[in-house]
Motif scaffolding. Structure first.
Motif, PDB file in Angstrom:
ATOM      1  N   MET A 150       0.807  -1.222   0.000  1.00  4.63           N
ATOM      2  CA  MET A 150       0.000   0.000   0.000  1.00  4.63           C
ATOM      3  C   MET A 150       0.838   1.269   0.000  1.00  4.63           C
ATOM      4  O   MET A 150       0.312   2.348  -0.215  1.00  4.63           O
ATOM      5  N   GLY A 151       2.114   1.142   0.294  1.00  2.00           N
ATOM      6  CA  GLY A 151       2.948   2.333   0.367  1.00  2.00           C
ATOM      7  C   GLY A 151       3.204   2.738   1.809  1.00  2.00           C
ATOM      8  O   GLY A 151       2.411   2.435   2.709  1.00  2.00           O
ATOM      9  N   GLN A 152       4.331   3.432   2.003  1.00  2.00           N
ATOM     10  CA  GLN A 152       4.788   3.785   3.353  1.00  2.00           C
ATOM     11  C   GLN A 152       3.776   4.652   4.096  1.00  2.00           C
ATOM     12  O   GLN A 152       3.606   4.538   5.308  1.00  2.00           O
ATOM     13  N   ASP A 153       3.051   5.528   3.347  1.00  2.00           N
ATOM     14  CA  ASP A 153       2.161   6.486   4.011  1.00  2.00           C
ATOM     15  C   ASP A 153       0.891   5.833   4.557  1.00  2.00           C
ATOM     16  O   ASP A 153       0.203   6.429   5.364  1.00  2.00           O
ATOM     17  N   LYS A 154       0.579   4.606   4.103  1.00  2.00           N
ATOM     18  CA  LYS A 154      -0.640   3.947   4.591  1.00  2.00           C
ATOM     19  C   LYS A 154      -0.299   2.813   5.546  1.00  2.00           C
ATOM     20  O   LYS A 154      -1.047   1.840   5.662  1.00  2.00           O
TER      21      LYS A 154
ATOM     22  N   PHE B  51     -15.788   4.577   2.450  1.00  2.00           N
ATOM     23  CA  PHE B  51     -15.433   5.658   3.369  1.00  2.00           C
ATOM     24  C   PHE B  51     -14.174   6.380   2.900  1.00  2.00           C
ATOM     25  O   PHE B  51     -14.139   7.609   2.838  1.00  2.00           O
ATOM     26  N   TYR B  52     -13.146   5.613   2.543  1.00  2.00           N
ATOM     27  CA  TYR B  52     -11.885   6.265   2.169  1.00  2.00           C
ATOM     28  C   TYR B  52     -11.978   6.934   0.811  1.00  2.00           C
ATOM     29  O   TYR B  52     -11.305   7.937   0.574  1.00  2.00           O
ATOM     30  N   ARG B  53     -12.822   6.409  -0.077  1.00  2.00           N
ATOM     31  CA  ARG B  53     -13.008   7.111  -1.350  1.00  2.00           C
ATOM     32  C   ARG B  53     -13.712   8.442  -1.113  1.00  2.00           C
ATOM     33  O   ARG B  53     -13.330   9.471  -1.675  1.00  2.00           O
ATOM     34  N   PHE B  54     -14.723   8.401  -0.247  1.00  2.00           N
ATOM     35  CA  PHE B  54     -15.459   9.617   0.096  1.00  2.00           C
ATOM     36  C   PHE B  54     -14.523  10.643   0.709  1.00  2.00           C
ATOM     37  O   PHE B  54     -14.548  11.824   0.376  1.00  2.00           O
ATOM     38  N   LYS B  55     -13.656  10.149   1.617  1.00  2.00           N
ATOM     39  CA  LYS B  55     -12.738  11.042   2.323  1.00  2.00           C
ATOM     40  C   LYS B  55     -11.699  11.619   1.363  1.00  2.00           C
ATOM     41  O   LYS B  55     -11.316  12.784   1.483  1.00  2.00           O
ATOM     42  N   ALA B  56     -11.253  10.786   0.407  1.00  2.00           N
ATOM     43  CA  ALA B  56     -10.177  11.239  -0.474  1.00  2.00           C
ATOM     44  C   ALA B  56     -10.697  12.190  -1.548  1.00  2.00           C
ATOM     45  O   ALA B  56      -9.970  13.096  -1.961  1.00  2.00           O
ATOM     46  N   LYS B  57     -11.955  12.002  -2.000  1.00  2.00           N
ATOM     47  CA  LYS B  57     -12.420  12.764  -3.153  1.00  2.00           C
ATOM     48  C   LYS B  57     -13.436  13.838  -2.827  1.00  2.00           C
ATOM     49  O   LYS B  57     -13.726  14.678  -3.685  1.00  2.00           O
TER      50      LYS B  57
ATOM     51  N   VAL C 279     -19.218  11.290  -6.192  1.00  2.00           N
ATOM     52  CA  VAL C 279     -20.300  11.041  -7.148  1.00  2.00           C
ATOM     53  C   VAL C 279     -19.733  10.951  -8.555  1.00  2.00           C
ATOM     54  O   VAL C 279     -20.113  10.089  -9.349  1.00  2.00           O
ATOM     55  N   LYS C 280     -18.769  11.828  -8.840  1.00  2.00           N
ATOM     56  CA  LYS C 280     -18.205  11.866 -10.186  1.00  2.00           C
ATOM     57  C   LYS C 280     -17.415  10.603 -10.511  1.00  2.00           C
ATOM     58  O   LYS C 280     -17.356  10.180 -11.669  1.00  2.00           O
ATOM     59  N   SER C 281     -16.814   9.988  -9.474  1.00  2.00           N
ATOM     60  CA  SER C 281     -15.974   8.820  -9.729  1.00  2.00           C
ATOM     61  C   SER C 281     -16.788   7.659 -10.304  1.00  2.00           C
ATOM     62  O   SER C 281     -16.235   6.758 -10.915  1.00  2.00           O
ATOM     63  N   PHE C 282     -18.129   7.688 -10.116  1.00  2.00           N
ATOM     64  CA  PHE C 282     -18.948   6.622 -10.687  1.00  2.00           C
ATOM     65  C   PHE C 282     -19.260   6.893 -12.152  1.00  2.00           C
ATOM     66  O   PHE C 282     -19.681   6.006 -12.873  1.00  2.00           O
ATOM     67  N   GLY C 283     -19.116   8.142 -12.588  1.00  2.00           N
ATOM     68  CA  GLY C 283     -19.433   8.488 -13.978  1.00  2.00           C
ATOM     69  C   GLY C 283     -18.238   8.418 -14.895  1.00  2.00           C
ATOM     70  O   GLY C 283     -18.253   8.993 -15.970  1.00  2.00           O
TER      71      GLY C 283
ATOM     72  N   VAL D 178      -5.428  -3.946  -1.786  1.00  2.00           N
ATOM     73  CA  VAL D 178      -5.463  -3.321  -3.113  1.00  2.00           C
ATOM     74  C   VAL D 178      -6.728  -2.480  -3.281  1.00  2.00           C
ATOM     75  O   VAL D 178      -6.683  -1.348  -3.784  1.00  2.00           O
ATOM     76  N   PHE D 179      -7.877  -3.005  -2.798  1.00  2.00           N
ATOM     77  CA  PHE D 179      -9.132  -2.252  -2.922  1.00  2.00           C
ATOM     78  C   PHE D 179      -9.048  -0.940  -2.153  1.00  2.00           C
ATOM     79  O   PHE D 179      -9.411   0.127  -2.661  1.00  2.00           O
ATOM     80  N   VAL D 180      -8.567  -1.018  -0.902  1.00  2.86           N
ATOM     81  CA  VAL D 180      -8.513   0.198  -0.077  1.00  2.86           C
ATOM     82  C   VAL D 180      -7.529   1.192  -0.675  1.00  2.86           C
ATOM     83  O   VAL D 180      -7.791   2.401  -0.730  1.00  2.86           O
ATOM     84  N   LYS D 181      -6.395   0.659  -1.176  1.00  3.26           N
ATOM     85  CA  LYS D 181      -5.393   1.552  -1.751  1.00  3.26           C
ATOM     86  C   LYS D 181      -5.950   2.258  -2.988  1.00  3.26           C
ATOM     87  O   LYS D 181      -5.752   3.461  -3.171  1.00  3.26           O
ATOM     88  N   MET D 182      -6.679   1.495  -3.825  1.00  2.93           N
ATOM     89  CA  MET D 182      -7.226   2.104  -5.033  1.00  2.93           C
ATOM     90  C   MET D 182      -8.260   3.170  -4.687  1.00  2.93           C
ATOM     91  O   MET D 182      -8.373   4.180  -5.395  1.00  2.93           O
ATOM     92  N   ALA D 183      -9.016   2.941  -3.586  1.00  3.50           N
ATOM     93  CA  ALA D 183     -10.037   3.915  -3.202  1.00  3.50           C
ATOM     94  C   ALA D 183      -9.410   5.218  -2.731  1.00  3.50           C
ATOM     95  O   ALA D 183     -10.017   6.281  -2.836  1.00  3.50           O
ATOM     96  N   MET D 184      -8.176   5.140  -2.189  1.00  2.07           N
ATOM     97  CA  MET D 184      -7.569   6.340  -1.606  1.00  2.07           C
ATOM     98  C   MET D 184      -6.823   7.166  -2.632  1.00  2.07           C
ATOM     99  O   MET D 184      -6.329   8.240  -2.309  1.00  2.07           O
ATOM    100  N   GLU D 185      -6.719   6.651  -3.863  1.00  2.00           N
ATOM    101  CA  GLU D 185      -5.942   7.387  -4.871  1.00  2.00           C
ATOM    102  C   GLU D 185      -6.805   8.398  -5.602  1.00  2.00           C
ATOM    103  O   GLU D 185      -7.990   8.187  -5.782  1.00  2.00           O
TER     104      GLU D 185
END
Lengths: 218, 83
Positions: free
Chosen positions: A70-74, A122-128, A134-138, A211-218
């Motif tokens: 996930m990388g050092q920051d996570k 939650f983390y996608r909401f927090k990151a975006k 909402v836009k990430s689904f489109g 991988v799922f959580v990491k992808m959501a945070m990007e």
């Protein structure tokens, strides 16, 4: 064999809620890890004994796995991922004792998958933020909105069903072998289906969660 | 419809479900393993990374096979009610 084709046996009820064999064994696994964690951390020393050294090796192993994936920051996720690995692994290999592994119950695996799903959202909401979420689904095109929702919902289903199907399938195959040749022959099947598949599925479950959580945070 | 017939059809369908679902993941996992061996022959020093990537890809490829297995178990459960 018959036993594994039925729903897990209800052992007792708490306020009308049926507690099945798998849920009870799952609680015992959790209690074991809570107790072990408590017992090991009471007597921490500068020069660790064998128990403390093993515990430290496991924790540093989880840390390096999480920081590599996930990388050092996570790195903070290592507590969650480590608990998941310990619980799933011990649950999977409990099949060698003849107990029904907790992960062969769809309720438990889907429970963990839904937990991951919630974390991802939650983390996608927090990151975006609201708009970005909402836009990430489109993406990439607006009219793909329903397909994106379906693929979002399919991820936890496949995550939970993969673990459930692998472990239950292995348990049923071993039970079938017991019906044909009860002595000696099931041993290599236990080794493969309980130990090897159990370890590989634990790794995959943890890896996909990360991988799922990491992808959501990007 | 005759309940016995429903049970027999469910058992047959469960066999087809898991059998047909096993074809795709088998091909996919074999392909992934073969490619991983090629990569290992080219860069043996990346062994652990290649193997973990291969296992992850195989697990994703396996999903449809596991869906077939779950479907077949559900069908067997249904068949028990009718036989």
């Amino acid at each position: 064999m018959e036993r594994f084709m039925q729903a897990p046996e209800v052992l007792f009820r708490i306020a009308g809620v049926p507690i099945t064999e798998t849920v009870f064994v799952g609680w015992m696994v959790m209690l074991f890890f809570i107790g072990a964690g408590f017992a090991v951390t009471r007597t921490l020393r500068e020069r660790p004994g064998i128990v403390q050294a093993t515990a430290e090796m496991m924790v540093s192993g989880f840390r390096s796995l999480v920081s590599d994936t996930m990388g050092q920051d996570k790195l903070g996720f290592y507590a969650f991922v480590g608990s998941l690995i310990l619980f799933v692994f011990l649950s999977n290999i409990l099949g060698v004792t003849g107990l029904r592994p907790p992960t062969s119950d769809v309720n438990i695996t889907m429970g963990m998958a839904i937990l991951t799903f919630m974390m991802v959202q939650f983390y996608r909401f927090k990151a975006k933020g609201v708009l970005g979420y909402v836009k990430s689904f489109g993406e990439p095109l607006v009219f793909l909105f329903p397909l994106n929702i379906i693929s979002e919902l399919a991820a936890p289903v496949s995550l939970g069903m993969r673990l459930f199907g692998n472990i239950l399938g292995g348990t049923i195959i071993v039970a079938l072998i017991y019906d044909v040749i009860p002595l000696g022959a099931p041993v290599p099947f236990h080794l493969y289906f309980d130990l090897f598949v159990g370890a590989v599925q634990t790794y995959i479950f943890a890896m996909l969660t990360m991988v799922f959580v990491k992808m959501a945070m990007e | 419809m005759d309940p016995m017939l429903i049970g027999i059809v469910a058992i047959g369908a469960s066999g087809f479900a898991v059998g047909l679902a096993a074809i795709g993941p088998g091909i996919g996992q074999g392909f992934a393993a073969g490619k991983a061996v090629e990569a290992l022959a080219r860069q043996p020093e990346l062994r652990s990374e290649i193997i973990s990537t291969m296992l992850l890809g195989q697990a994703v490829a396996e999903t449809t096979g596991i869906y077939g297995l779950v479907m077949s178990l559900i069908l067997l459960g249904i068949a028990q009610n009718f036989l």
